[in-house]
Design a protein around this motif. Sequence first.
Motif, PDB file in Angstrom:
ATOM      1  N   VAL A  46       0.843  -1.203   0.000  1.00  0.00           N
ATOM      2  CA  VAL A  46       0.000   0.000   0.000  1.00  0.00           C
ATOM      3  C   VAL A  46       0.874   1.247   0.000  1.00  0.00           C
ATOM      4  O   VAL A  46       0.590   2.240  -0.691  1.00  0.00           O
ATOM      5  CB  VAL A  46      -0.943  -0.003   1.217  1.00  0.00           C
ATOM      6  N   LEU A  47       1.948   1.214   0.752  1.00  0.00           N
ATOM      7  CA  LEU A  47       2.859   2.354   0.805  1.00  0.00           C
ATOM      8  C   LEU A  47       3.446   2.646  -0.571  1.00  0.00           C
ATOM      9  O   LEU A  47       3.567   3.810  -0.971  1.00  0.00           O
ATOM     10  CB  LEU A  47       3.976   2.063   1.811  1.00  0.00           C
ATOM     11  N   ARG A  48       3.795   1.587  -1.322  1.00  0.00           N
ATOM     12  CA  ARG A  48       4.409   1.763  -2.647  1.00  0.00           C
ATOM     13  C   ARG A  48       3.391   2.107  -3.720  1.00  0.00           C
ATOM     14  O   ARG A  48       3.630   2.964  -4.574  1.00  0.00           O
ATOM     15  CB  ARG A  48       5.150   0.485  -3.071  1.00  0.00           C
ATOM     16  N   GLU A  49       2.242   1.417  -3.690  1.00  0.00           N
ATOM     17  CA  GLU A  49       1.322   1.462  -4.820  1.00  0.00           C
ATOM     18  C   GLU A  49      -0.038   2.087  -4.500  1.00  0.00           C
ATOM     19  O   GLU A  49      -0.807   2.374  -5.424  1.00  0.00           O
ATOM     20  CB  GLU A  49       1.087   0.035  -5.338  1.00  0.00           C
ATOM     21  N   GLY A  50      -0.348   2.274  -3.236  1.00  0.00           N
ATOM     22  CA  GLY A  50      -1.679   2.724  -2.858  1.00  0.00           C
ATOM     23  C   GLY A  50      -1.931   4.192  -3.129  1.00  0.00           C
ATOM     24  O   GLY A  50      -1.007   5.005  -3.253  1.00  0.00           O
ATOM     25  N   SER A  51      -3.195   4.546  -3.218  1.00  0.00           N
ATOM     26  CA  SER A  51      -3.604   5.937  -3.403  1.00  0.00           C
ATOM     27  C   SER A  51      -3.336   6.739  -2.140  1.00  0.00           C
ATOM     28  O   SER A  51      -2.995   6.186  -1.087  1.00  0.00           O
ATOM     29  CB  SER A  51      -5.095   5.997  -3.736  1.00  0.00           C
ATOM     30  N   VAL A  52      -3.513   8.042  -2.230  1.00  0.00           N
ATOM     31  CA  VAL A  52      -3.383   8.895  -1.053  1.00  0.00           C
ATOM     32  C   VAL A  52      -4.364   8.443   0.028  1.00  0.00           C
ATOM     33  O   VAL A  52      -4.008   8.358   1.215  1.00  0.00           O
ATOM     34  CB  VAL A  52      -3.628  10.367  -1.424  1.00  0.00           C
ATOM     35  N   VAL A  53      -5.588   8.131  -0.377  1.00  0.00           N
ATOM     36  CA  VAL A  53      -6.592   7.680   0.595  1.00  0.00           C
ATOM     37  C   VAL A  53      -6.158   6.385   1.258  1.00  0.00           C
ATOM     38  O   VAL A  53      -6.290   6.228   2.488  1.00  0.00           O
ATOM     39  CB  VAL A  53      -7.966   7.504  -0.092  1.00  0.00           C
ATOM     40  N   ALA A  54      -5.639   5.443   0.485  1.00  0.00           N
ATOM     41  CA  ALA A  54      -5.193   4.177   1.058  1.00  0.00           C
ATOM     42  C   ALA A  54      -4.053   4.401   2.048  1.00  0.00           C
ATOM     43  O   ALA A  54      -4.006   3.774   3.117  1.00  0.00           O
ATOM     44  CB  ALA A  54      -4.766   3.220  -0.046  1.00  0.00           C
ATOM     45  N   ARG A  55      -3.139   5.311   1.736  1.00  0.00           N
ATOM     46  CA  ARG A  55      -2.021   5.591   2.653  1.00  0.00           C
ATOM     47  C   ARG A  55      -2.522   6.326   3.888  1.00  0.00           C
ATOM     48  O   ARG A  55      -2.017   6.121   4.994  1.00  0.00           O
ATOM     49  CB  ARG A  55      -0.928   6.396   1.939  1.00  0.00           C
ATOM     50  N   TRP A  56      -3.534   7.183   3.726  1.00  0.00           N
ATOM     51  CA  TRP A  56      -4.162   7.862   4.871  1.00  0.00           C
ATOM     52  C   TRP A  56      -4.772   6.829   5.819  1.00  0.00           C
ATOM     53  O   TRP A  56      -4.592   6.908   7.031  1.00  0.00           O
ATOM     54  CB  TRP A  56      -5.222   8.831   4.354  1.00  0.00           C
ATOM     55  N   TYR A  57      -5.459   5.847   5.261  1.00  0.00           N
ATOM     56  CA  TYR A  57      -6.003   4.777   6.090  1.00  0.00           C
ATOM     57  C   TYR A  57      -4.884   3.940   6.710  1.00  0.00           C
ATOM     58  O   TYR A  57      -4.964   3.544   7.882  1.00  0.00           O
ATOM     59  CB  TYR A  57      -6.926   3.872   5.273  1.00  0.00           C
ATOM     60  N   LEU A  58      -3.848   3.674   5.952  1.00  0.00           N
ATOM     61  CA  LEU A  58      -2.751   2.854   6.446  1.00  0.00           C
ATOM     62  C   LEU A  58      -2.117   3.464   7.691  1.00  0.00           C
ATOM     63  O   LEU A  58      -1.733   2.739   8.619  1.00  0.00           O
ATOM     64  CB  LEU A  58      -1.698   2.673   5.348  1.00  0.00           C
ATOM     65  N   SER A  59      -2.032   4.765   7.735  1.00  0.00           N
ATOM     66  CA  SER A  59      -1.387   5.421   8.875  1.00  0.00           C
ATOM     67  C   SER A  59      -2.118   5.150  10.184  1.00  0.00           C
ATOM     68  O   SER A  59      -1.534   5.295  11.266  1.00  0.00           O
ATOM     69  CB  SER A  59      -1.304   6.939   8.643  1.00  0.00           C
ATOM     70  N   GLY A  60      -3.362   4.732  10.118  1.00  0.00           N
ATOM     71  CA  GLY A  60      -4.132   4.454  11.322  1.00  0.00           C
ATOM     72  C   GLY A  60      -4.089   3.010  11.779  1.00  0.00           C
ATOM     73  O   GLY A  60      -4.682   2.668  12.807  1.00  0.00           O
ATOM     74  N   GLU A  61      -3.391   2.142  11.033  1.00  0.00           N
ATOM     75  CA  GLU A  61      -3.269   0.747  11.451  1.00  0.00           C
ATOM     76  C   GLU A  61      -2.506   0.674  12.780  1.00  0.00           C
ATOM     77  O   GLU A  61      -1.509   1.371  12.984  1.00  0.00           O
ATOM     78  CB  GLU A  61      -2.538  -0.060  10.388  1.00  0.00           C
ATOM     79  N   HIS A  62      -2.963  -0.187  13.682  1.00  0.00           N
ATOM     80  CA  HIS A  62      -2.388  -0.237  15.023  1.00  0.00           C
ATOM     81  C   HIS A  62      -0.974  -0.811  15.046  1.00  0.00           C
ATOM     82  O   HIS A  62      -0.149  -0.415  15.861  1.00  0.00           O
ATOM     83  CB  HIS A  62      -3.285  -1.045  15.952  1.00  0.00           C
ATOM     84  N   GLU A  63      -0.684  -1.762  14.174  1.00  0.00           N
ATOM     85  CA  GLU A  63       0.631  -2.389  14.159  1.00  0.00           C
ATOM     86  C   GLU A  63       1.235  -2.269  12.770  1.00  0.00           C
ATOM     87  O   GLU A  63       0.728  -2.833  11.806  1.00  0.00           O
ATOM     88  CB  GLU A  63       0.523  -3.867  14.552  1.00  0.00           C
ATOM     89  N   LEU A  64       2.330  -1.509  12.686  1.00  0.00           N
ATOM     90  CA  LEU A  64       3.015  -1.301  11.411  1.00  0.00           C
ATOM     91  C   LEU A  64       4.520  -1.409  11.627  1.00  0.00           C
ATOM     92  O   LEU A  64       5.034  -1.048  12.691  1.00  0.00           O
ATOM     93  CB  LEU A  64       2.698   0.095  10.844  1.00  0.00           C
ATOM     94  N   PRO A  65       5.246  -1.888  10.625  1.00  0.00           N
ATOM     95  CA  PRO A  65       6.713  -1.893  10.725  1.00  0.00           C
ATOM     96  C   PRO A  65       7.237  -0.468  10.887  1.00  0.00           C
ATOM     97  O   PRO A  65       6.651   0.493  10.366  1.00  0.00           O
ATOM     98  CB  PRO A  65       7.156  -2.506   9.387  1.00  0.00           C
ATOM     99  N   ASP A  66       8.351  -0.324  11.569  1.00  0.00           N
ATOM    100  CA  ASP A  66       8.911   1.004  11.809  1.00  0.00           C
ATOM    101  C   ASP A  66       9.219   1.740  10.516  1.00  0.00           C
ATOM    102  O   ASP A  66       9.034   2.964  10.418  1.00  0.00           O
ATOM    103  CB  ASP A  66      10.184   0.890  12.656  1.00  0.00           C
ATOM    104  N   ASP A  67       9.687   1.014   9.490  1.00  0.00           N
ATOM    105  CA  ASP A  67      10.030   1.689   8.236  1.00  0.00           C
ATOM    106  C   ASP A  67       8.787   2.242   7.552  1.00  0.00           C
ATOM    107  O   ASP A  67       8.833   3.304   6.911  1.00  0.00           O
ATOM    108  CB  ASP A  67      10.781   0.745   7.297  1.00  0.00           C
ATOM    109  N   VAL A  68       7.638   1.568   7.709  1.00  0.00           N
ATOM    110  CA  VAL A  68       6.392   2.052   7.116  1.00  0.00           C
ATOM    111  C   VAL A  68       5.917   3.294   7.864  1.00  0.00           C
ATOM    112  O   VAL A  68       5.480   4.280   7.252  1.00  0.00           O
ATOM    113  CB  VAL A  68       5.312   0.955   7.134  1.00  0.00           C
TER     114      VAL A  68
END
Length: 228
Positions: free
Chosen positions: A172-194
């Motif tokens: 999602v970080l590489r290929e996702g839309s702005v909206v998808a990345r906006w949603y991704l930022s709210g995921e509770h568990e993410l790798p530090d690099d993300v």
Amino acid sequence: MSVEALVPEAVAALLRVADADTLLRDADGLADGLTDAGWTLEVESGRFSADGWDLLSTAWAPSVSVFCDGDDRTVREAALSVAAALNDDPHRWTFRSEGPDWSTWAPDDERWAKEDIDWLTWAGAGVVVLLFTAGGSTAPAGPLPAHLQLAIERADTPSEGLPRDDDRARRVLREGSVVARWYLSGEHELPDDVVRALENDSDARVRAAAESERWIRERAEGELPQAE
């Protein structure tokens, strides 16, 4: 009385468009559907608002939860109005409840105070709709207002939700839309690099959401009791 008379039009519109093929299809379908229904996107990932009501949404798996609070009677009337809108469309929605069917009660019915109120559930269009309400109460920090929650979830979502998926997050970080990345930022568990990449995203909305999530995490961690 119509649902529009007691709740915002954005809530009524949400009930009309709730399905698995468009609204709960993916991140972009979710954001587009909510915006078209009259909800305003906020800074925090997945959060929208309309006329004093709050909506929290997630993209993996797509779902929404709508909240409002107030005095007992106002909240009960709003919850009953939402339930009536769903019950008035039996060709689309199938009703079921394991507890008392409070959708048939009057706002001042004595059973509100005596019965254990449970979630009411409707299914249809590939989704499950859940409705809950609770009266005002007291707590050590002070009085709590009455509130309701309206949740809409995909019927095929596992009860435990989707597991953490670092590969999906990086995709999602590489290929996702702005909206998808906006949603991704709210995921509770993410790798530090993300997390770092989201905080330095090319889009200001994604950066703001990621910064908001960091502030929320740091505040929560600061409130945890210190180990002895």
